[in-house]
Design an enzyme around this catalytic site. Structure first.
Site, PDB file in Angstrom:
ATOM      1  N   GLU A 321       0.818  -1.216   0.000  1.00  0.00           N
ATOM      2  CA  GLU A 321       0.000   0.000   0.000  1.00  0.00           C
ATOM      3  C   GLU A 321       0.858   1.275   0.000  1.00  0.00           C
ATOM      4  OE1 GLU A 321      -2.807  -0.602   3.272  1.00  0.00           O
ATOM      5  OE2 GLU A 321      -4.075  -1.775   1.934  1.00  0.00           O
ATOM      6  N   ASP A 395      -8.267  -9.145   4.275  1.00  0.00           N
ATOM      7  CA  ASP A 395      -8.032  -7.974   5.126  1.00  0.00           C
ATOM      8  C   ASP A 395      -9.059  -7.839   6.250  1.00  0.00           C
ATOM      9  OD1 ASP A 395      -7.132  -5.644   6.147  1.00  0.00           O
ATOM     10  OD2 ASP A 395      -7.672  -4.382   4.443  1.00  0.00           O
ATOM     11  N   GLU A 423     -12.566  -2.309  12.316  1.00  0.00           N
ATOM     12  CA  GLU A 423     -12.527  -1.583  11.049  1.00  0.00           C
ATOM     13  C   GLU A 423     -13.656  -2.009  10.111  1.00  0.00           C
ATOM     14  OE1 GLU A 423      -8.849  -1.961   8.895  1.00  0.00           O
ATOM     15  OE2 GLU A 423      -9.658  -0.932   7.137  1.00  0.00           O
TER      16      GLU A 423
HETATM   17  C1  BDP Z   1      -6.193  -2.153   6.045  1.00  0.00           C
HETATM   18  C2  BDP Z   1      -6.502  -0.800   6.556  1.00  0.00           C
HETATM   19  C3  BDP Z   1      -5.376   0.167   6.440  1.00  0.00           C
HETATM   20  C4  BDP Z   1      -4.114  -0.461   6.996  1.00  0.00           C
HETATM   21  C5  BDP Z   1      -3.849  -1.776   6.315  1.00  0.00           C
HETATM   22  C6  BDP Z   1      -2.694  -2.545   6.925  1.00  0.00           C
HETATM   23  O1  BDP Z   1      -7.623  -0.313   5.854  1.00  0.00           O
HETATM   24  O2  BDP Z   1      -5.719   1.333   7.109  1.00  0.00           O
HETATM   25  O3  BDP Z   1      -3.025   0.379   6.845  1.00  0.00           O
HETATM   26  O4  BDP Z   1      -4.964  -2.614   6.463  1.00  0.00           O
HETATM   27  O5  BDP Z   1      -2.964  -3.507   7.644  1.00  0.00           O
HETATM   28  O6  BDP Z   1      -7.125  -3.004   6.616  1.00  0.00           O
HETATM   29  O7  BDP Z   1      -1.550  -2.228   6.683  1.00  0.00           O
END
Ligand code: BDP
Length: 713
Positions: A321, A395, A423
């Site tokens: 990401e 996720d 989340e």
């Molecule tokens: C996702 C989240 C994000 C996190 C990412 C992570 O939306 O905010 O940075 O995972 O785990 O679930 O790195």
């Protein structure tokens, strides 16, 4: 004079007669309310006449304070607490601090308790009946003390007590996703607890209560900052602030860890010129094979350990990401993680390298990517590296099958990452008790080494004999007065800590403990709330993503439904996941589809692959199923989908009914706080149901059936 009298009266009423409940939820599981059960109270008063906690360490002082405060509250009177000698009906210590414990340990070996375990035993020492808490170290003694306080708070008998407790997992860690500006990524309980501007000079009292609450559970590590790490956290001025927190947490057995940004060694100037993200160093690379980079990290690590001698190590999100990582230099995850581990090894620090990666070139199916990138690296990581993987391959969805990496990397200690913050499960608005979900994963039999290869046995090292074991939970803690936003979200922090210590505990047991300590020990209250909690996660799955649906939430915010959302990135848009069309619904990951099933061990591979043997909770995760195909219920997919959505929202109605029945039995402030949130949950769960069903109806072209009212829409 009259005013002074009134003031005194006010003060005595306020401080001498604590209310039956700590209404605002601040005190978590440390309320120490007076034991209402008269028989138990008498038993406790007879057993605990005086306490001896010899020892000069800060931890021993903490134990004395906690007992003084706790016993005063629970027993409704002051119990003398000595710090030397052996006199006392409750004797607490190590063989080094207490002769009585030394004598006791001659009979029962403390050796197998290791560094953190403890015994609690009703025994005789020198002919006198005593209750003894013994451990090899002060931290074990602290854990044993909290165990006793839990027994008292939950009104357990002390007769014939013979407890032997040892954590099953070595690193039991909280991951804060806290940013340096005070915001919390995916945090729903206010701002960050860490007041960076005030540290190191000004210490917020909450830090102590945070440490107490965690030590009560046996949590022994905390990563203070977000995995999307700001390199500035490693600047000297921040390290001083972090050292202040580490000093404070140390006597509670909690070590501090940091999320590190892989680009840290790069100079801000160079980064600016290159239009990339920079760090805090002086270099123009962070290539892990570059000797200057290696030296930069060695220096940084030394600087950290000079300030924090028991620093735990780094958590790293790399090449994920948008975060920088070794692949920016055509190096592997193993190269990057091992370089950091080499710098940490002399100080016994570790690296937790996250497996949350999903580079699109690796595979067209996002859920296959981590496995494909990491399995070939098994055996290539430095021995101070954990690979930290989320419970599922996508996720933190309300339900996913297990991440297939577990069991596929026998030469690399895998750390399990759970998400305590909700989340994708309704933030701090929805009452969702997560222990049943975590147990579902922990008990999942991967079959990696034949039957009995549960996820729990992988992460606790018993299956593959990992040299180190760990578990991480992304916290739901913020600076809201009640810490977690929703009062019931405290139960998830609690459950995480308890399972990290002992994953064999049941969700029901944990719920019971939490309810008794946080709300009431009344048997009707306990039963009613336990029932509410136990079904709440399945209800959430049903009104959000039943039958294996996933990732159909609102973009970015991740709260409400978004079955049509399109963030522009193929593997982030919801249509990519649910694949609704005129034929049916679901992602074909079978051997004739993306073949994600191949990443699982037999017999799961075959079971998942076959539409008829695939467990229905994962059906649409692995298969594209026709709208009219029958499911096990005898209903068609479409009708079963409707039924699931309606049963989820019906459960919320039932929770409201159950909670309302307790109005007279629980604290009014907690009552109305929870009631308000349940009402919101009801509204929002119905939005989930209606939005998703109406959207899918465009493809199924069938009437929406509410099986509970037989209404056709
Ligand atoms: C996702 C989240 C994000 C996190 C990412 C992570 O939306 O905010 O940075 O995972 O785990 O679930 O790195």
């Amino acid at each position: 004079m009259r005013q002074v009298f009134l003031l005194l009266l006010f003060l005595s009423l306020t401080f001498l007669c604590p209310p039956a409940f700590a209404e605002d939820g601040y005190n978590l599981w440390l309320k120490y309310q007076k034991v209402e059960n008269e028989n138990r109270l008498q038993e406790y008063r007879q057993v605990i006449l005086s306490v001896s906690v010899p020892g000069k360490s800060q931890t021993c002082r903490i134990i004395r304070d906690e007992l003084k405060n706790g016993l005063r509250g629970l027993l409704g009177k002051d119990i003398p607490i000595g710090n030397s000698g052996e006199a006392g009906s409750l004797i607490i210590g190590t063989p080094r601090t207490s002769r009585a414990i030394e004598k006791m340990s001659a009979g029962i070996s403390l050796d197998r308790l290791g560094k953190e375990g403890y015994v609690i035993k009703a025994t005789k020492i020198d002919g006198k009946s005593v209750l003894a808490i013994g451990a090899n170290n002060d931290i074990g003694v602290l854990y044993g003390t909290f165990h006793l306080l839990r027994l008292l708070q939950t009104h357990q008998s002390l007769a014939h007590l013979d407890v032997n407790s040892n954590p099953k997992i070595q690193y039991r860690i909280l991951n804060h996703w806290d940013n340096l500006d005070g915001s919390v990524e995916r945090g729903y309980a206010g701002k960050s607890l860490w007041k960076w501007d005030d540290l190191p000079g000004k210490i917020d009292h909450r830090y102590y209560d945070y440490a107490r609450a965690n030590a009560f559970l046996g949590i022994n590590g905390t990563v203070l900052n977000n995995v999307n790490a700001n390199p500035n956290i490693l600047r000297p001025e921040y390290l001083k602030k972090i050292a202040a927190l580490a000093d404070l947490f140390r006597p509670y057995g909690i070590r501090v860890f940091l999320s590190a940004n892989f680009s840290s060694p790069i100079s801000a100037q160079f980064a600016f010129e290159q239009n990339r993200k920079g760090g805090i160093g002086t270099l123009n690379t962070s290539d892990p094979l570059n000797p200057e980079v290696q030296q930069w990290w060695k220096n940084k690590v030394k600087e950290i350990y000079d300030l924090i001698p028991d620093f735990g190590g780094f958590l790293v999100k790399a090449n994920s990401e948008g975060m920088p990582g070794p692949q920016d230099y055509q190096r592997t995850h193993a190269d990057g993680a091992s370089m950091l581990a080499e710098a940490l090894e002399p100080y016994h620090g570790i690296v937790m390298w996250r497996a949350f990666v999903y580079t699109a070139d690796v595979d067209a199916d996002r859920v296959k990517r981590a496995y494909k990138e990491f399995v070939p690296l098994d055996g290539k990581f430095h021995h101070h590296v954990f690979v930290q993987a989320k419970n599922g391959p996508l996720d933190f969805q309300p339900r996913e099958p297990v991440q297939p990496l577990f069991g596929a990397m026998p030469k690399t200690p895998l750390m399990l990452e759970l998400q305590i913050t909700q989340e994708y499960l309704g933030h701090s608005t929805h009452l969702v008790y997560l222990a049943p979900m975590w147990k579902e994963y922990l008990q999942f039999d991967t079959h990696a080494m034949g039957q009995g290869s549960t996820l729990a046995s992988i992460i606790d090292g018993t299956l593959e004999h990992y040299p180190m074991t760990g578990i991480a939970g992304v916290t739901n803690i913020g600076d809201d007065r009640n810490w977690c936003g929703h009062f019931f979200a405290q139960a998830n922090w609690y459950a995480y800590g308890r399972l990290a210590w002992d994953h064999s505990l049941t969700s029901e047991e944990i719920a019971d403990e939490w309810i008794r300590m946080s709300i009431s020990s009344d048997s009707v209250v306990v039963r009613t709330i336990r029932l509410m909690m136990m079904g709440s996660r399945e209800a959430c799955v049903n009104y959000m993503t039943p039958l294996g649906l996933h990732h159909i939430m609102q973009a970015d915010f991740h709260y409400g439904p978004g079955p049509q959302h399109d963030t522009g990135r193929e593997d982030w848009r919801s249509t990519y996941y649910h694949r609704a069309d005129s034929i049916g619904l679901g992602f074909d990951r079978s051997s004739t589809g993306s073949n994600a099933v191949s990443q699982y061990c037999s017999p799961w591979r075959e079971m998942f692959d076959n539409r008829t043997t695939c467990p229905e909770e994962y059906l649409l995760w692995f298969h594209h199923v026709g709208w009219s195909e029958p499911l096990k219920s005898g209903k068609t997919l479409w009708n079963d989908l409707c039924a699931k959505y309606y049963s989820g929202t019906k459960y919320v109605d039932e929770m409201i009914g159950a909670w309302s029945s307790l109005e007279a039995s629980v604290d009014p402030e907690i009552y109305s706080h929870v009631k308000t949130r349940l009402e919101q949950q009801k509204t929002d769960a119905a939005i989930w149901r209606d939005t998703c069903l109406k959207y899918f109806q465009k493809f199924s072209k069938k009437p929406i059936i509410n099986p509970f009212s037989n209404n056709l829409r």
